[in-house]
Design a protein around this motif. Structure first.
Motif, mmCIF file in Angstrom:
data_model
loop_
_atom_site.group_PDB
_atom_site.id
_atom_site.type_symbol
_atom_site.label_atom_id
_atom_site.label_comp_id
_atom_site.label_asym_id
_atom_site.label_seq_id
_atom_site.Cartn_x
_atom_site.Cartn_y
_atom_site.Cartn_z
ATOM 1 N N PHE A 86 6.860 4.855 -0.005
ATOM 2 C CA PHE A 86 6.169 4.449 1.223
ATOM 3 C C PHE A 86 4.750 3.977 0.894
ATOM 4 N N GLY A 87 4.072 4.700 -0.015
ATOM 5 C CA GLY A 87 2.753 4.263 -0.458
ATOM 6 C C GLY A 87 2.811 2.894 -1.112
ATOM 7 N N TYR A 88 3.853 2.668 -1.913
ATOM 8 C CA TYR A 88 4.060 1.357 -2.541
ATOM 9 C C TYR A 88 4.219 0.273 -1.460
ATOM 10 N N LEU A 89 4.984 0.587 -0.409
ATOM 11 C CA LEU A 89 5.192 -0.364 0.687
ATOM 12 C C LEU A 89 3.868 -0.701 1.369
ATOM 13 N N ILE A 90 3.024 0.312 1.574
ATOM 14 C CA ILE A 90 1.721 0.076 2.189
ATOM 15 C C ILE A 90 0.928 -0.929 1.357
ATOM 16 N N GLY A 91 0.904 -0.717 0.031
ATOM 17 C CA GLY A 91 0.140 -1.600 -0.835
ATOM 18 C C GLY A 91 0.753 -2.981 -0.960
ATOM 19 N N TYR A 92 2.071 -3.040 -0.936
ATOM 20 C CA TYR A 92 2.773 -4.307 -1.174
ATOM 21 C C TYR A 92 2.788 -5.212 0.053
ATOM 22 N N ALA A 93 3.099 -4.630 1.211
ATOM 23 C CA ALA A 93 3.349 -5.462 2.389
ATOM 24 C C ALA A 93 2.367 -5.247 3.531
ATOM 25 N N TYR A 137 -1.959 11.224 -7.346
ATOM 26 C CA TYR A 137 -0.799 10.331 -7.369
ATOM 27 C C TYR A 137 -0.874 9.294 -6.264
ATOM 28 N N LYS A 138 -1.454 9.686 -5.109
ATOM 29 C CA LYS A 138 -1.498 8.793 -3.944
ATOM 30 C C LYS A 138 -2.234 7.494 -4.242
ATOM 31 N N VAL A 139 -3.289 7.564 -5.087
ATOM 32 C CA VAL A 139 -4.032 6.350 -5.421
ATOM 33 C C VAL A 139 -3.120 5.377 -6.158
ATOM 34 N N PHE A 140 -2.286 5.905 -7.042
ATOM 35 C CA PHE A 140 -1.433 5.068 -7.880
ATOM 36 C C PHE A 140 -0.273 4.468 -7.098
ATOM 37 N N THR A 141 0.229 5.185 -6.088
ATOM 38 C CA THR A 141 1.366 4.636 -5.341
ATOM 39 C C THR A 141 0.956 3.400 -4.547
ATOM 40 N N VAL A 142 -0.166 3.494 -3.852
ATOM 41 C CA VAL A 142 -0.627 2.353 -3.062
ATOM 42 C C VAL A 142 -1.064 1.212 -3.983
ATOM 43 N N ALA A 143 -1.785 1.558 -5.050
ATOM 44 C CA ALA A 143 -2.255 0.537 -5.982
ATOM 45 C C ALA A 143 -1.093 -0.174 -6.662
#
Length: 210
Positions: A86-93, A137-143
């Protein structure tokens, strides 16, 4: 002669530290029927925005029922990896929408840009180290989403890192019993940092020798 008047003990004073109050709130779920759903939910939100790691509740649950320690670790891993995606999705889209609410309120721009830049050199290895060690970890997921890191590699690194961390907690509790919390509080972060450094060293040596 009058009997002495008994004075009731004062009620515990709630901490004024907001992080401490959140910590106590997380622990309070351990004694409820909703402990496992709470563990999954906290692991999920911690992977993108929540400040308290799910290890706190995982340790409490595993100590209360050591025979289910690995099951709790599995649930915690599932929630954390899904939260990482979900964090990846926030950063990606959704970065243009969420950036004002994350950079500054959740973590600094400097740390975020440093993490985003690290993906140029280390990619999935950076995700694994953040997932396994005390690095947020949260910083890395969004980044990872902002940097458009390969999502399959991101997911695998998250599973290995988060699963390795939470199952290590469960293993310590299974082996050490009542002394587990003391050992985890004293040594766990050091062990994960050393393991992460050894992994980086191994990767660097492999690249130099191949």
């Amino acid at each position: 002669m009058n009997d002495p008047v008994s004075v009731p003990a004062p009620a515990p004073v709630a901490s004024r530290n907001p992080l401490r109050r959140i910590y106590q709130w997380v622990l309070s779920w351990a004694d409820t029927p909703y402990a496992v759903p709470a563990l999954v939910a906290i692991a999920f939100v911690e992977s993108s925005v929540f400040p308290i790691p799910p290890d706190v509740l995982l340790i409490a649950l595993a100590l209360s029922v050591p025979t289910r320690a690995f099951r709790f670790a599995l649930w915690c891993t599932l929630g954390s990896v899904l939260g990482g995606l979900f964090g990846y999705l926030i950063g990606y889209a959704l970065w243009s929408t969420f950036e004002p609410y994350i950079v500054g309120p959740v973590f600094s721009r400097e740390s975020f840009e440093l993490v985003t830049g690290s993906y140029q050199e280390h990619g999935e290895l950076a995700v694994f180290i953040a997932a396994f060690t005390p690095i947020p970890y949260k910083v890395f997921t969004v980044a990872a989403g902002v940097a458009q890191l390969n999502i399959v590699g991101f997911a695998l690194a998250s599973i290995l890192g988060r699963g390795g961390r939470f199952f290590l907690v469960a293993a310590v509790i299974k082996l050490a019993g009542p002394r587990a919390k003391q050992l985890i509080d004293k040594y766990f972060d050091v062990v994960t940092i050393v393991t992460g450094l050894l992994l980086v060293l191994g990767v660097v040596l492999y690249q130099l020798l191949r």
